[in-house]
Scaffold this motif. Structure first.
Motif, PDB file in Angstrom:
ATOM      1  N   GLY A 266      24.590  84.232 -10.237  1.00  0.00           N
ATOM      2  CA  GLY A 266      24.365  84.715 -11.598  1.00  0.00           C
ATOM      3  C   GLY A 266      25.357  85.788 -12.069  1.00  0.00           C
ATOM      4  N   MET A 267      25.683  86.008 -13.255  1.00  0.00           N
ATOM      5  CA  MET A 267      26.225  86.976 -13.877  1.00  0.00           C
ATOM      6  C   MET A 267      25.347  87.915 -14.936  1.00  0.00           C
ATOM      7  SD  MET A 267      28.972  84.167 -15.658  1.00  0.00           S
ATOM      8  CE  MET A 267      29.592  82.688 -14.711  1.00  0.00           C
ATOM      9  N   ARG A 268      25.626  89.211 -15.010  1.00  0.00           N
ATOM     10  CA  ARG A 268      24.813  90.231 -15.594  1.00  0.00           C
ATOM     11  C   ARG A 268      25.158  90.099 -16.952  1.00  0.00           C
ATOM     12  NH1 ARG A 268      24.831  95.734 -11.849  1.00  0.00           N
ATOM     13  NH2 ARG A 268      24.148  94.657  -9.781  1.00  0.00           N
ATOM     14  N   PHE A 269      24.044  89.752 -17.813  1.00  0.00           N
ATOM     15  CA  PHE A 269      23.967  89.269 -18.981  1.00  0.00           C
ATOM     16  C   PHE A 269      24.979  88.233 -19.571  1.00  0.00           C
ATOM     17  CE2 PHE A 269      23.113  94.196 -19.278  1.00  0.00           C
ATOM     18  CZ  PHE A 269      21.799  93.857 -19.051  1.00  0.00           C
ATOM     19  N   GLY A 270      25.310  87.374 -18.541  1.00  0.00           N
ATOM     20  CA  GLY A 270      26.361  86.495 -18.491  1.00  0.00           C
ATOM     21  C   GLY A 270      27.561  86.581 -18.724  1.00  0.00           C
ATOM     22  N   ARG A 271      28.029  87.764 -18.853  1.00  0.00           N
ATOM     23  CA  ARG A 271      29.335  88.274 -18.890  1.00  0.00           C
ATOM     24  C   ARG A 271      30.204  88.469 -17.596  1.00  0.00           C
ATOM     25  NH1 ARG A 271      31.833  89.740 -23.665  1.00  0.00           N
ATOM     26  NH2 ARG A 271      33.256  90.968 -22.571  1.00  0.00           N
ATOM     27  N   ALA A 272      31.322  88.116 -17.350  1.00  0.00           N
ATOM     28  CA  ALA A 272      32.180  88.145 -15.995  1.00  0.00           C
ATOM     29  C   ALA A 272      33.606  88.411 -16.662  1.00  0.00           C
ATOM     30  CB  ALA A 272      31.776  86.824 -15.237  1.00  0.00           C
ATOM     31  N   TRP A 277      35.767  85.561 -12.547  1.00  0.00           N
ATOM     32  CA  TRP A 277      35.807  83.872 -12.956  1.00  0.00           C
ATOM     33  C   TRP A 277      36.765  83.384 -11.770  1.00  0.00           C
ATOM     34  CZ3 TRP A 277      33.474  80.380 -15.776  1.00  0.00           C
ATOM     35  CH2 TRP A 277      32.568  80.867 -16.493  1.00  0.00           C
ATOM     36  N   ARG A 278      37.662  84.186 -11.465  1.00  0.00           N
ATOM     37  CA  ARG A 278      38.706  83.445 -10.527  1.00  0.00           C
ATOM     38  C   ARG A 278      38.125  83.204  -9.140  1.00  0.00           C
ATOM     39  NH1 ARG A 278      42.751  86.154 -13.888  1.00  0.00           N
ATOM     40  NH2 ARG A 278      44.398  84.510 -14.136  1.00  0.00           N
ATOM     41  N   ALA A 279      37.096  84.481  -8.819  1.00  0.00           N
ATOM     42  CA  ALA A 279      36.193  84.124  -7.575  1.00  0.00           C
ATOM     43  C   ALA A 279      35.454  83.080  -7.507  1.00  0.00           C
ATOM     44  CB  ALA A 279      35.348  85.439  -7.259  1.00  0.00           C
ATOM     45  N   LEU A 280      34.984  82.757  -8.660  1.00  0.00           N
ATOM     46  CA  LEU A 280      33.993  81.322  -8.781  1.00  0.00           C
ATOM     47  C   LEU A 280      34.985  80.236  -8.471  1.00  0.00           C
ATOM     48  CD1 LEU A 280      31.933  82.001 -11.976  1.00  0.00           C
ATOM     49  CD2 LEU A 280      31.072  81.882  -9.737  1.00  0.00           C
ATOM     50  N   VAL A 281      36.160  80.241  -9.055  1.00  0.00           N
ATOM     51  CA  VAL A 281      37.147  78.873  -8.891  1.00  0.00           C
ATOM     52  C   VAL A 281      37.526  78.949  -7.387  1.00  0.00           C
ATOM     53  CG1 VAL A 281      39.274  77.983  -9.558  1.00  0.00           C
ATOM     54  CG2 VAL A 281      37.776  78.999 -11.672  1.00  0.00           C
ATOM     55  N   ALA A 282      37.793  79.985  -6.875  1.00  0.00           N
ATOM     56  CA  ALA A 282      38.198  80.024  -5.563  1.00  0.00           C
ATOM     57  C   ALA A 282      37.194  79.487  -4.435  1.00  0.00           C
ATOM     58  CB  ALA A 282      38.794  81.532  -5.039  1.00  0.00           C
ATOM     59  N   ALA A 283      35.790  79.663  -4.949  1.00  0.00           N
ATOM     60  CA  ALA A 283      34.848  79.501  -3.997  1.00  0.00           C
ATOM     61  C   ALA A 283      34.338  78.231  -4.298  1.00  0.00           C
ATOM     62  CB  ALA A 283      33.373  80.416  -4.166  1.00  0.00           C
ATOM     63  N   ALA A 301      29.648  73.866  -2.343  1.00  0.00           N
ATOM     64  CA  ALA A 301      30.376  74.972  -1.857  1.00  0.00           C
ATOM     65  C   ALA A 301      29.456  75.431  -0.761  1.00  0.00           C
ATOM     66  CB  ALA A 301      30.524  76.072  -2.997  1.00  0.00           C
ATOM     67  N   PRO A 302      30.172  75.985   0.467  1.00  0.00           N
ATOM     68  CA  PRO A 302      29.324  76.396   1.638  1.00  0.00           C
ATOM     69  C   PRO A 302      28.853  77.679   1.655  1.00  0.00           C
ATOM     70  CG  PRO A 302      31.783  76.385   1.996  1.00  0.00           C
ATOM     71  CD  PRO A 302      31.586  75.767   0.665  1.00  0.00           C
ATOM     72  N   ALA A 303      28.006  78.167   2.222  1.00  0.00           N
ATOM     73  CA  ALA A 303      27.283  79.384   2.074  1.00  0.00           C
ATOM     74  C   ALA A 303      28.285  80.614   2.605  1.00  0.00           C
ATOM     75  CB  ALA A 303      25.828  79.401   3.121  1.00  0.00           C
ATOM     76  N   ASP A 304      29.291  80.311   3.403  1.00  0.00           N
ATOM     77  CA  ASP A 304      29.966  81.349   3.824  1.00  0.00           C
ATOM     78  C   ASP A 304      31.039  81.806   2.827  1.00  0.00           C
ATOM     79  OD1 ASP A 304      32.101  79.280   3.678  1.00  0.00           O
ATOM     80  OD2 ASP A 304      32.385  78.861   5.669  1.00  0.00           O
ATOM     81  N   ARG A 305      30.849  81.321   1.767  1.00  0.00           N
ATOM     82  CA  ARG A 305      31.791  81.866   0.464  1.00  0.00           C
ATOM     83  C   ARG A 305      30.854  82.652  -0.382  1.00  0.00           C
ATOM     84  NH1 ARG A 305      34.999  76.041  -1.471  1.00  0.00           N
ATOM     85  NH2 ARG A 305      35.801  75.683   0.549  1.00  0.00           N
ATOM     86  N   LEU A 306      29.631  83.218  -0.124  1.00  0.00           N
ATOM     87  CA  LEU A 306      28.865  84.017  -0.728  1.00  0.00           C
ATOM     88  C   LEU A 306      29.248  85.327  -0.699  1.00  0.00           C
ATOM     89  CD1 LEU A 306      25.113  82.661  -0.207  1.00  0.00           C
ATOM     90  CD2 LEU A 306      26.361  82.879  -2.379  1.00  0.00           C
ATOM     91  N   ALA A 310      29.801  87.693  -4.099  1.00  0.00           N
ATOM     92  CA  ALA A 310      29.073  89.112  -4.085  1.00  0.00           C
ATOM     93  C   ALA A 310      30.140  90.548  -4.083  1.00  0.00           C
ATOM     94  CB  ALA A 310      28.306  89.402  -2.761  1.00  0.00           C
ATOM     95  N   ALA A 311      31.307  90.243  -3.443  1.00  0.00           N
ATOM     96  CA  ALA A 311      32.349  91.548  -3.527  1.00  0.00           C
ATOM     97  C   ALA A 311      32.901  91.355  -4.931  1.00  0.00           C
ATOM     98  CB  ALA A 311      33.184  91.167  -2.469  1.00  0.00           C
ATOM     99  N   ALA A 312      33.093  90.265  -5.732  1.00  0.00           N
ATOM    100  CA  ALA A 312      33.547  90.392  -6.769  1.00  0.00           C
ATOM    101  C   ALA A 312      32.526  90.966  -7.802  1.00  0.00           C
ATOM    102  CB  ALA A 312      34.052  88.989  -7.176  1.00  0.00           C
ATOM    103  N   GLY A 313      31.288  91.144  -7.489  1.00  0.00           N
ATOM    104  CA  GLY A 313      30.359  91.578  -8.448  1.00  0.00           C
ATOM    105  C   GLY A 313      29.230  90.616  -9.056  1.00  0.00           C
ATOM    106  N   LEU A 314      29.493  89.410  -8.430  1.00  0.00           N
ATOM    107  CA  LEU A 314      28.362  88.491  -9.041  1.00  0.00           C
ATOM    108  C   LEU A 314      27.200  88.405  -8.385  1.00  0.00           C
ATOM    109  CD1 LEU A 314      31.251  85.381  -9.288  1.00  0.00           C
ATOM    110  CD2 LEU A 314      29.914  86.436 -11.113  1.00  0.00           C
ATOM    111  N   ARG A 315      26.092  87.964  -8.934  1.00  0.00           N
ATOM    112  CA  ARG A 315      24.615  88.272  -8.332  1.00  0.00           C
ATOM    113  C   ARG A 315      24.539  87.057  -7.392  1.00  0.00           C
ATOM    114  NH1 ARG A 315      20.373  87.727 -10.338  1.00  0.00           N
ATOM    115  NH2 ARG A 315      20.926  86.623 -12.676  1.00  0.00           N
ATOM    116  N   THR A 316      24.338  87.444  -6.059  1.00  0.00           N
ATOM    117  CA  THR A 316      24.133  86.398  -4.987  1.00  0.00           C
ATOM    118  C   THR A 316      22.915  86.385  -4.330  1.00  0.00           C
ATOM    119  OG1 THR A 316      25.209  87.671  -3.240  1.00  0.00           O
ATOM    120  CG2 THR A 316      26.577  86.184  -4.516  1.00  0.00           C
ATOM    121  N   GLU A 317      22.199  87.433  -4.678  1.00  0.00           N
ATOM    122  CA  GLU A 317      20.690  87.859  -3.903  1.00  0.00           C
ATOM    123  C   GLU A 317      19.497  87.638  -4.978  1.00  0.00           C
ATOM    124  OE1 GLU A 317      20.268  88.196  -0.798  1.00  0.00           O
ATOM    125  OE2 GLU A 317      22.187  88.331   0.012  1.00  0.00           O
TER     126      GLU A 317
END
Length: 427
Positions: A266-272, A277-283, A301-306, A310-317
């Motif tokens: 998830g993205m907070r309020f849809g903004r990233a 976004w580069r983290a999304l592409v890398a994953a 995408a495998p779970a080990d990319r979560l 998360a470190a990039a600030g995206l919602r993963t939980e």
């Protein structure tokens, strides 16, 4: 955001449609207080890695360096200079994100983002998306549709069927797909192999009917008397006349985290920002699917990319107070807003209790009565009043529930409590 909202309440007066809609596009920018706004349509929310990188680079070079997703799975760039339109358009064409200059604003197609990734669906809606998009762009008459007209292609799980689309196609496990027009309670069975043809025929019939009676409308729901009656009852998840979480597809939308067939974030309020976004592409494994709930699904995408996401600030939980929480742009981006709603909402959410898996209605913060970007169905309506916020349990669609004005000087604590209570009482 577009300056005129839709009428959403049953029985509400239909807005004056004597002018064309003002929805922004990739070619027609909207002048916001923070600069130009471009909306890039992404049918089905589908993006290749190359296309995602092109959007990131455009946001960095031409805009404010961030991208935001919309409630239709599209992408917006903000903070654009008034003279950057041609450069932006050239960049989008180069990666296939602008296949038609004349039809780019009518490519509003949402689709089940988990289609083909698990066993819950009954059709390959991604193939429907691509066929519908291609045929829509090739149909001269389709350019006459409003930039707000929405197509929804549901694989039978019930996620996008409840998004209040103008034309909804619902796959079935043991029979023909059903075509729903506007908010009809019944659908029309569609012959196998003619699903996309039926969708296009419905949209064209809408335009023909308007011309025949000299009416102007943006949506089918504005002219229900012109629509043919369906014959087959719709599944309960389609939400025809329903209220509450079921009407909003709460149980069918993608969760957050590792899912069968990929990852969902998830993205907070849809903004990233560009880094997220580069983290999304890398994953990703080559494809991203943006959802109408302001998130992204990464097929395969495998779970080990979560952890990296998360470190990039995206919602993963799942289950946080941020679950199913949205907000309009607010100040300083929108001059009509009465508050910096995203900052106020973020403080309230940080103080709020977890949602126990996302139960209850969605909650949406609005800076003015237009309520731009609000969810379909019912929601917890948090409306800026100029001296605080009014929290209404059932949103503006009904008068049920008890509004509560929250004074400005205690907005953070009292608003968080009011919103949490509203969500608890509607589980």
């Amino acid at each position: 955001m577009p300056p005129t909202p839709d009428a959403t309440a049953p029985g509400a007066a239909v807005p004056d449609r004597g002018r064309a809609d003002a929805c922004p596009g990739a070619l027609r920018l909207h002048a916001a207080d923070d600069g130009g706004l471009a909306r890039v349509r992404l049918p089905g929310g589908l993006l290749t890695d190359r296309q995602a990188m092109a959007l990131i680079e455009a946001a960095e070079a031409l805009g404010d360096g961030e991208l935001e997703t919309t409630s239709r799975g599209n992408v917006q760039l903000r903070g654009l200079a008034a003279d950057c339109g041609a450069e932006l358009a050239d960049g989008l064409r180069a990666v296939g994100l602008l296949p038609s200059d004349t039809h780019e604003r009518v490519r509003n197609i949402v689709a089940s983002p988990l289609a083909g990734l698990d066993a819950a669906g009954h059709a390959d809606v991604q193939a429907w998306v691509r066929e519908l998009d291609a045929r829509l762009c090739a149909s001269d008459w389709a350019a006459g549709l409003s930039g707000k007209f929405l197509f929804a292609l549901d694989d039978g799980r019930g996620d996008v069927a409840a998004l209040d689309a103008d034309v909804t196609l619902i796959a079935a496990s043991d029979g023909p797909a059903l075509l729903r027009l506007g908010r009809a309670a019944h659908g029309q069975p569609v012959e196998a192999g003619r699903e996309v043809t039926a969708v296009l025929d419905a949209a064209r019939a809408f335009l023909d009917a308007l011309r025949g009676v000299g009416r102007k409308a943006w949506h089918l729901r504005e002219v229900p008397e012109l629509l043919p009656a369906g014959t087959v009852p719709l599944p309960a998840f389609a939400g025809a006349g329903a209220v509450g979480p079921a009407a909003a597809g709460a149980g069918a939308r993608p969760g957050i985290g590792a899912l069968p067939g990929g990852l969902s974030v998830g993205m907070r309020f849809g903004r990233a920002d560009a880094g997220q976004w580069r983290a999304l592409v890398a994953a990703s494994t080559g494809e991203l699917r943006l959802t109408p709930w302001r998130g992204a699904v990464l097929p395969g995408a495998p779970a080990d990319r979560l952890p990296a996401l998360a470190a990039a600030g995206l919602r993963t939980e799942p289950g946080s107070a941020w679950e199913r929480a949205t907000a309009c742009t607010g100040l300083p981006g929108c001059a009509k807003s009465l508050a910096d709603v995203r900052a106020d909402a973020a403080r309230a959410l940080e103080r709020g209790a977890p949602t126990a898996g996302g139960g209850g209605l969605p909650v949406h913060w609005s800076g003015c009565e237009r309520r731009c970007g609000h969810p379909a169905g019912q929601w917890v309506d948090v409306l800026a009043t100029g001296h605080g916020y009014r929290v209404t349990v059932n949103g503006p669609a009904t008068t049920a529930g008890t509004p509560a004005d929250v004074p400005v000087d205690v907005t953070n604590e009292e608003m968080a409590e009011a919103v949490a209570e509203a969500r608890r009482t509607t589980k």
